[in-house]
Design a protein around this motif. Structure first.
Motif, PDB file in Angstrom:
ATOM      1  N   ILE A   1     -20.764 -38.597  -1.129  1.00 15.99           N
ATOM      2  CA  ILE A   1     -21.304 -37.339  -1.656  1.00 15.99           C
ATOM      3  C   ILE A   1     -22.756 -37.176  -1.220  1.00 15.99           C
ATOM      4  O   ILE A   1     -23.564 -38.085  -1.360  1.00 15.99           O
ATOM      5  CB  ILE A   1     -21.203 -37.301  -3.204  1.00 15.99           C
ATOM      6  CG1 ILE A   1     -19.746 -37.511  -3.647  1.00 15.99           C
ATOM      7  CG2 ILE A   1     -21.776 -36.016  -3.774  1.00 15.99           C
ATOM      8  CD1 ILE A   1     -18.770 -36.480  -3.139  1.00 15.99           C
ATOM      9  N   GLY A   2     -23.078 -35.990  -0.695  1.00 15.07           N
ATOM     10  CA  GLY A   2     -24.432 -35.715  -0.230  1.00 15.07           C
ATOM     11  C   GLY A   2     -25.310 -35.055  -1.263  1.00 15.07           C
ATOM     12  O   GLY A   2     -26.541 -35.082  -1.144  1.00 15.07           O
ATOM     13  N   MET A   3     -24.706 -34.433  -2.279  1.00 17.24           N
ATOM     14  CA  MET A   3     -25.495 -33.713  -3.283  1.00 17.24           C
ATOM     15  C   MET A   3     -24.626 -33.422  -4.496  1.00 17.24           C
ATOM     16  O   MET A   3     -23.423 -33.231  -4.375  1.00 17.24           O
ATOM     17  CB  MET A   3     -26.011 -32.398  -2.702  1.00 17.24           C
ATOM     18  CG  MET A   3     -26.789 -31.538  -3.656  1.00 17.24           C
ATOM     19  SD  MET A   3     -27.292 -30.016  -2.804  1.00 17.24           S
ATOM     20  CE  MET A   3     -28.214 -29.231  -4.075  1.00 17.24           C
ATOM     21  N   ILE A   4     -25.285 -33.373  -5.658  1.00 19.17           N
ATOM     22  CA  ILE A   4     -24.617 -32.936  -6.888  1.00 19.17           C
ATOM     23  C   ILE A   4     -25.464 -31.832  -7.493  1.00 19.17           C
ATOM     24  O   ILE A   4     -26.678 -31.988  -7.651  1.00 19.17           O
ATOM     25  CB  ILE A   4     -24.462 -34.091  -7.901  1.00 19.17           C
ATOM     26  CG1 ILE A   4     -23.519 -35.165  -7.355  1.00 19.17           C
ATOM     27  CG2 ILE A   4     -23.957 -33.570  -9.244  1.00 19.17           C
ATOM     28  CD1 ILE A   4     -23.364 -36.383  -8.252  1.00 19.17           C
ATOM     29  N   ALA A   5     -24.827 -30.713  -7.800  1.00 19.83           N
ATOM     30  CA  ALA A   5     -25.480 -29.637  -8.543  1.00 19.83           C
ATOM     31  C   ALA A   5     -24.908 -29.669  -9.956  1.00 19.83           C
ATOM     32  O   ALA A   5     -23.709 -29.880 -10.150  1.00 19.83           O
ATOM     33  CB  ALA A   5     -25.219 -28.278  -7.894  1.00 19.83           C
ATOM     34  N   ILE A   6     -25.773 -29.469 -10.930  1.00 21.89           N
ATOM     35  CA  ILE A   6     -25.362 -29.590 -12.329  1.00 21.89           C
ATOM     36  C   ILE A   6     -25.472 -28.244 -13.025  1.00 21.89           C
ATOM     37  O   ILE A   6     -26.549 -27.628 -13.037  1.00 21.89           O
ATOM     38  CB  ILE A   6     -26.219 -30.638 -13.060  1.00 21.89           C
ATOM     39  CG1 ILE A   6     -26.066 -32.002 -12.372  1.00 21.89           C
ATOM     40  CG2 ILE A   6     -25.856 -30.728 -14.518  1.00 21.89           C
ATOM     41  CD1 ILE A   6     -26.936 -33.078 -12.950  1.00 21.89           C
ATOM     42  N   ALA A   7     -24.378 -27.799 -13.620  1.00 16.67           N
ATOM     43  CA  ALA A   7     -24.372 -26.557 -14.388  1.00 16.67           C
ATOM     44  C   ALA A   7     -25.237 -26.732 -15.640  1.00 16.67           C
ATOM     45  O   ALA A   7     -25.387 -27.858 -16.140  1.00 16.67           O
ATOM     46  CB  ALA A   7     -22.943 -26.183 -14.778  1.00 16.67           C
ATOM     47  N   PRO A   8     -25.794 -25.638 -16.155  1.00 13.34           N
ATOM     48  CA  PRO A   8     -26.644 -25.744 -17.345  1.00 13.34           C
ATOM     49  C   PRO A   8     -25.986 -26.464 -18.516  1.00 13.34           C
ATOM     50  O   PRO A   8     -26.648 -27.214 -19.229  1.00 13.34           O
ATOM     51  CB  PRO A   8     -26.945 -24.292 -17.686  1.00 13.34           C
ATOM     52  CG  PRO A   8     -26.828 -23.567 -16.391  1.00 13.34           C
ATOM     53  CD  PRO A   8     -25.737 -24.273 -15.636  1.00 13.34           C
ATOM     54  N   THR A   9     -24.680 -26.296 -18.680  1.00  8.27           N
ATOM     55  CA  THR A   9     -23.995 -26.931 -19.809  1.00  8.27           C
ATOM     56  C   THR A   9     -23.885 -28.449 -19.666  1.00  8.27           C
ATOM     57  O   THR A   9     -23.617 -29.145 -20.640  1.00  8.27           O
ATOM     58  CB  THR A   9     -22.579 -26.344 -19.981  1.00  8.27           C
ATOM     59  OG1 THR A   9     -21.874 -26.497 -18.744  1.00  8.27           O
ATOM     60  CG2 THR A   9     -22.634 -24.877 -20.379  1.00  8.27           C
TER      61      THR A   9
END
Length: 180
Positions: free
Chosen positions: A137-145
């Protein structure tokens, strides 16, 4: 080919863009991109800034003689995860095709436009350990929740993590809706 031209070609190729694709993004002709890459002409400072923003690099990286030959592994799309509290998985397990619900699927489509060098998929925090064991995995984006679980996620994944604020989430969602 000048350093600038070689670097434009390098980053364009690295991100799987044709000269036409890049020209469309910058609202210029394909011939202009070709002239830059061949060293016949040079981009203005405005275009250098636009290129650096588009490729998510510094202007220095565009103008210095630092490009290298593109290795095959660098041209492969990096995988990224959008961590959400909940989503409806589809029956298609191919990377990027897992979200069945429109909200998550549409948000991922818009993330792909912003971070075009990544191939995205949705996942719940509970799915993360299994995915990290199987995939690079090159990146993780996290939702506000999911933000309250940030420390836990950082303990599992030492790489690039982008926390999406509620305002950013709304903007990305709205931009997708407005494009329809």
């Amino acid at each position: 080919m000048t350093a600038v031209g070689a670097n434009i070609k390098y980053y364009r190729t690295l991100h799987h863009y044709t000269q036409n694709d890049l020209a469309n993004e910058l609202h210029i002709s394909r011939q202009t991109i070709s002239k830059w890459e061949r060293g016949i002409s040079q981009p203005t400072i405005e275009y250098l800034i636009g290129l650096s923003e588009f490729f998510q690099i510094t202007v220095d990286e565009l103008i210095k003689v630092t490009h290298k030959a593109i290795k095959e592994e660098e041209t492969i799309m990096k995988k990224a995860i959008f961590l959400v509290s909940n989503y409806t998985p589809s029956n298609n397990s191919e990377w990027g095709k897992e979200a069945k619900d429109y909200g998550t699927r549409d948000f991922i489509a818009n993330l792909s436009k912003i971070h075009h060098m990544y191939e995205w998929r949705a996942a719940k925090p509970a799915e993360l350990p299994e995915i990290l064991n199987k995939e690079n995995i090159g990146m993780i984006a996290i939702a506000p929740t999911v933000t309250p679980r940030l420390k836990e996620i950082e303990a599992q994944y030492p790489g690039k993590i982008q926390v999406i604020s509620p305002a950013e989430y709304a903007k990305i969602t709205t931009n997708f809706i407005l494009e329809r």
